[in-house]
Design a protein around this motif. Sequence first.
Motif, short mmCIF file in Angstrom:
data_model
loop_
_atom_site.label_atom_id
_atom_site.label_comp_id
_atom_site.label_asym_id
_atom_site.label_seq_id
_atom_site.Cartn_x
_atom_site.Cartn_y
_atom_site.Cartn_z
N GLN A 93 -37.43 1.42 4.88
CA GLN A 93 -36.56 1.01 4.08
C GLN A 93 -36.38 1.96 3.22
O GLN A 93 -37.24 2.82 2.61
N ASN A 94 -35.10 2.06 2.76
CA ASN A 94 -34.73 2.79 1.64
C ASN A 94 -33.61 2.29 0.81
O ASN A 94 -32.61 1.48 1.25
N PRO A 95 -33.42 2.49 -0.50
CA PRO A 95 -34.91 3.26 -1.28
C PRO A 95 -35.91 2.46 -1.36
O PRO A 95 -36.11 1.25 -1.22
N ARG A 96 -36.99 2.99 -1.61
CA ARG A 96 -38.33 2.48 -2.13
C ARG A 96 -38.06 1.76 -3.58
O ARG A 96 -38.41 0.58 -3.78
N THR A 119 -38.04 -2.44 -0.58
CA THR A 119 -37.37 -1.95 -1.73
C THR A 119 -37.50 -2.62 -2.92
O THR A 119 -37.08 -4.02 -2.96
#
Lengths: 112, 116
Positions: free
Chosen positions: B6-9, B111
């Motif tokens: 997943q991004n961004p964190r 996120t």
Amino acid sequence: ELKVEQNPLFLSMQEGKNYTIYCNYSTTSDRLYWYRQDPGKSLESLFVLLSNGAVKQEGRLMASLDTKARLSTLHITAAVHDLSATYFCAVLNTGTASKLTFGTGTRLQVTL
Amino acid sequence: NAGVMQNPRHLVRRRGQEARLRCSPVKGHSHVYWYRQLPEEGLKFMVYLQKENIIDESGMPKERFSAEFPKEGPSILRIQQVVRGDSAAYFCASSPALGVWGTEAFFGQGTRLTVV
């Protein structure tokens, strides 16, 4: 609507002690899952309970399922600090076969 | 599990901006789920997608939220005109088949959206 309740919400226990976390759910389901979450982290699968009377054990944790009572328990034996985390139970919605409904979580803190 | 990316964190947005959260499932997994976790609460189901299809969006707010899982690329959860109440951790999970959870399905690291 399926509802899943856990208690207690917060548990502080000393190392070496035993305790049980309870998970009640409102409608029929044959699949129940236990997860662990460390702060700021994702969920780690601990146990999958698939049938009435199922019991699974891993280290100091033991989970059981009673589908007739719609109750699962997570028993902690001789707690150690490393078990400090939040524990969630989750039940599969049998109608959709897709989504998990999670309990509110039990935050466990094991103190020295 | 490192397999779901997943991004961004962490994502900080001002009120009224758009937030776009990405989820790349485990290779070979065609089922993606999004969950939202408010502070001190459990995870709440939002949406279930397969490639190019929304299967169950019963947990999605009716306005401002949308999700997609295109044929190529990651799944996207989009929140338009964010408000402070959208601040939460958003988790994506993937599985190889319908209704498969436990050790065969994995959650991403989430996120964490903060709306200021």
